[in-house]
Design an enzyme around this catalytic site. Structure first.
Site, PDB file in Angstrom:
ATOM      1  N   SER A 128       0.824  -1.201   0.000  1.00  0.00           N
ATOM      2  CA  SER A 128       0.000   0.000   0.000  1.00  0.00           C
ATOM      3  C   SER A 128       0.861   1.255   0.000  1.00  0.00           C
ATOM      4  O   SER A 128       1.929   1.291   0.608  1.00  0.00           O
ATOM      5  CB  SER A 128      -0.916   0.022   1.236  1.00  0.00           C
ATOM      6  OG  SER A 128      -1.679   1.212   1.270  1.00  0.00           O
ATOM      7  N   LYS A 183      -4.191  -6.674   3.960  1.00  0.00           N
ATOM      8  CA  LYS A 183      -4.252  -5.587   2.970  1.00  0.00           C
ATOM      9  C   LYS A 183      -5.699  -5.293   2.581  1.00  0.00           C
ATOM     10  O   LYS A 183      -6.087  -4.125   2.395  1.00  0.00           O
ATOM     11  CB  LYS A 183      -3.433  -5.969   1.726  1.00  0.00           C
ATOM     12  CG  LYS A 183      -3.526  -4.978   0.559  1.00  0.00           C
ATOM     13  CD  LYS A 183      -3.123  -3.567   0.970  1.00  0.00           C
ATOM     14  CE  LYS A 183      -2.868  -2.630  -0.192  1.00  0.00           C
ATOM     15  NZ  LYS A 183      -3.765  -2.645  -1.317  1.00  0.00           N
ATOM     16  N   HIS A 186      -7.192  -3.320   5.325  1.00  0.00           N
ATOM     17  CA  HIS A 186      -6.630  -1.962   5.186  1.00  0.00           C
ATOM     18  C   HIS A 186      -7.447  -1.165   4.180  1.00  0.00           C
ATOM     19  O   HIS A 186      -7.832  -0.018   4.430  1.00  0.00           O
ATOM     20  CB  HIS A 186      -5.169  -2.063   4.738  1.00  0.00           C
ATOM     21  CG  HIS A 186      -4.599  -0.783   4.194  1.00  0.00           C
ATOM     22  ND1 HIS A 186      -4.900  -0.324   2.920  1.00  0.00           N
ATOM     23  CD2 HIS A 186      -3.773   0.146   4.733  1.00  0.00           C
ATOM     24  CE1 HIS A 186      -4.282   0.825   2.699  1.00  0.00           C
ATOM     25  NE2 HIS A 186      -3.583   1.130   3.781  1.00  0.00           N
ATOM     26  N   ASN A 187      -7.728  -1.764   3.025  1.00  0.00           N
ATOM     27  CA  ASN A 187      -8.473  -1.056   1.988  1.00  0.00           C
ATOM     28  C   ASN A 187      -9.906  -0.797   2.401  1.00  0.00           C
ATOM     29  O   ASN A 187     -10.489   0.236   2.045  1.00  0.00           O
ATOM     30  CB  ASN A 187      -8.427  -1.841   0.680  1.00  0.00           C
ATOM     31  CG  ASN A 187      -7.095  -1.713  -0.037  1.00  0.00           C
ATOM     32  OD1 ASN A 187      -6.071  -1.451   0.591  1.00  0.00           O
ATOM     33  ND2 ASN A 187      -7.095  -1.901  -1.332  1.00  0.00           N
ATOM     34  N   GLU A 190      -9.764   2.102   4.561  1.00  0.00           N
ATOM     35  CA  GLU A 190      -9.495   3.240   3.668  1.00  0.00           C
ATOM     36  C   GLU A 190     -10.791   3.756   3.036  1.00  0.00           C
ATOM     37  O   GLU A 190     -11.026   4.969   2.975  1.00  0.00           O
ATOM     38  CB  GLU A 190      -8.510   2.796   2.598  1.00  0.00           C
ATOM     39  CG  GLU A 190      -8.185   3.817   1.527  1.00  0.00           C
ATOM     40  CD  GLU A 190      -7.335   3.212   0.417  1.00  0.00           C
ATOM     41  OE1 GLU A 190      -7.710   3.372  -0.757  1.00  0.00           O
ATOM     42  OE2 GLU A 190      -6.317   2.564   0.737  1.00  0.00           O
ATOM     43  N   LYS A 260     -12.199  -0.391  -7.256  1.00  0.00           N
ATOM     44  CA  LYS A 260     -11.544  -1.562  -7.858  1.00  0.00           C
ATOM     45  C   LYS A 260     -11.972  -2.876  -7.210  1.00  0.00           C
ATOM     46  O   LYS A 260     -11.567  -3.934  -7.654  1.00  0.00           O
ATOM     47  CB  LYS A 260     -10.026  -1.416  -7.772  1.00  0.00           C
ATOM     48  CG  LYS A 260      -9.477  -0.382  -8.746  1.00  0.00           C
ATOM     49  CD  LYS A 260      -7.969  -0.474  -8.850  1.00  0.00           C
ATOM     50  CE  LYS A 260      -7.435   0.403  -9.971  1.00  0.00           C
ATOM     51  NZ  LYS A 260      -5.971   0.304 -10.120  1.00  0.00           N
TER      52      LYS A 260
END
Length: 482
Positions: A128, A183, A186-187, A190, A260
């Site tokens: 990231s 990850k 995390h996104n 985010e 995405k």
């Protein structure tokens, strides 16, 4: 000279990560499916650096020191499987295949098992930080074949971002898909952070009538306090940015958001695990709603709402908004860490939650000073069930909650949507409520479908059915917990 590592895929992230590695003294062999891109890179940004351009995967493998380390930075999905199939026959026992893309963690679990069955090692790496992070130091979240970690650790920790104390924002996460799972979460966080910042922007713009310049200064000021973070920083920069004609660029950007898929994966995974990651869900749905631009244009002509303007103390409201955003942010991370804990139970991963906060402290998109407090919370109590129960965060929410409630009330009065921040407050109120109305919900389910229920006066795990109408029998349906 043999290369320390090979990299397949010279798109934005791949190209910048290669330059990062080369700048740290590593020799990198590179390959891209579109051959011309290799030549352009070697003669352009990669000129006169320790980079070896390769025109086939076979040549790439031959260029590497053993045990060979090959990192893919390519589009997630079938392309990753295709490259793995190409690589496996070319490699020897103990060589390492690394996936640095945004792959779905179940795919990484599967690939790790397959590659290991061929005598090789596999690492799924969450990376990231975007273009700048890849070049200057990203947050790196590796998981997979643990025996491979000592072999790649010197490279990964050297190129990773560093905390203020010089700690690498890169540590081993866990087996098989753990790195890509972390990850993904995390996104998801985010997504929530970005949506809540956008909600703050909208209520200042539409509710308070503030100019871009005024909001630029608000976010700039917020970035000096508890909200100090990369996303707040870039928001201030965006609101202050003007084009060559002196016009604010933000005002000419279409309000239809793209995505995405990683936020969606987080929300779906939370549903699969029965975890209430409501902020990520609301953030994903807010993007979906924004994409209905043509429908919203028509709806705006037909559907009415309050025609009010804020008549209170603007400065006081902005202070309240800062507190509301901070409290909502605490909830967002609490939900993210609940999902991480659920995954650890599901897959047997031994996640170090404080260490994960450290990995997110620098380089990545959600980096903020706030993560220092999260690391301390989990270092103090590794078994902490919910971040909101930590002494520091419990006190922070207690301090902020009156302002938080005032902001949500005012947003409803003004007709300005704040789905994520309102969901954060609803989650907080639900989590702190000893008795929710799910008893009625269970009665309804049992009434129409004989789905049974548990009783307060009986041990958990015993299920009962009531013949509510007198016309039903004693047969009940099977039950399960989400």
């Amino acid at each position: 000279m043999a290369a320390h590592i090979g990299l397949i895929g010279l798109a934005v992230m791949g190209e910048n990560l290669v330059l990062n590695m080369a700048s740290k003294g590593f020799t990198v062999a590179v390959f891209n499916r579109t051959m011309g891109k290799v030549g352009r890179f070697i003669s352009g940004r990669g000129a006169d650096k320790n980079i070896i351009g390769c025109h086939s995967i076979e040549q790439l493998c031959e260029s590497l020191a053993r045990p060979r380390k090959i990192m893919m930075l390519i589009k997630a999905g079938e392309a990753v499987d295709d490259v793995i199939e190409h690589l496996v026959p070319l490699l020897d026992k103990g060589d390492i295949i690394i996936d640095g893309g945004n792959s779905r963690y179940p795919d990484t679990v599967r690939r790790c098992s397959y590659v290991e069955s061929n005598g090789l090692y596999y690492i799924g790496v969450g990376v990231s930080g975007g273009e700048e992070g890849a070049l200057l130091g990203p947050s790196i979240m590796p998981g997979g074949s643990e025996a491979a970690w000592p072999l790649v650790k010197p490279i990964f920790q050297r190129i990773a971002a560093k905390t203020d104390k010089g700690e690498a924002c890169c540590e081993w996460v866990g087996n098989d898909g753990a790195g890509h799972f972390v990850k993904m979460v995390h996104n998801g966080i985010e997504y929530g952070d970005m949506q809540m910042i956008c909600e703050s922007y909208q209520i200042m713009r539409d509710g308070l009538g503030l100019s871009n310049e005024a909001m630029h200064h608000v976010f700039k000021q917020w970035n000096k306090g508890v909200l100090d973070s990369y996303l707040i920083e870039i928001t201030a920069n965006i609101l202050g940015y003007k084009d060559s004609n002196g016009e604010a660029v933000i005002d000419n950007i279409l309000d239809a958001a793209g995505q995405k898929g990683t936020g969606k994966w987080t929300a779906v995974t939370a549903l699969d695990f029965g975890q209430p990651a409501t902020l990520t869900g609301e953030a994903v749905f807010a993007r979906c709603l924004s994409a209905l631009k043509n429908e919203r244009i028509e709806a705006a002509k037909q559907l009415s709402g309050p025609e009010l303007s804020y008549e209170g103390d603007t400065t006081a409201f902005i202070d309240d908004l800062q507190q509301a955003l901070y409290a909502s942010k605490i909830v967002s991370y609490a939900q993210g860490y609940q999902l991480l804990r659920a995954s650890a139970i599901e897959y047997g991963w031994h996640l170090n939650y404080g260490q994960i906060a450290q990995m997110w402290r620098g380089g990545c998109i959600i980096r903020s000073v706030f993560l220092d407090d999260i690391k301390l919370a989990f270092d103090t109590n590794p078994e902490l069930v919910n971040l909101m129960l930590d002494t520091f965060f419990k006190g922070a929410i207690e301090t902020a909650q009156a302002a938080w409630r005032r902001v949500i009330i005012q947003s409803v009065k003004l007709g300005v949507p704040m789905p994520a921040m309102a969901a954060a407050l609803a989650y907080y109120d639900g989590y702190r409520t000893e008795r929710l109305p799910a008893n009625l919900l269970q009665a309804q389910r049992d009434y129409f479908g004989a789905h049974t229920y548990e009783r307060l006066d009986k041990p958990r795990g015993e299920f009962f059915h009531t013949n509510w109408t007198g016309r039903g029998g004693t047969t009940s349906a099977s039950t399960y917990l989400a």
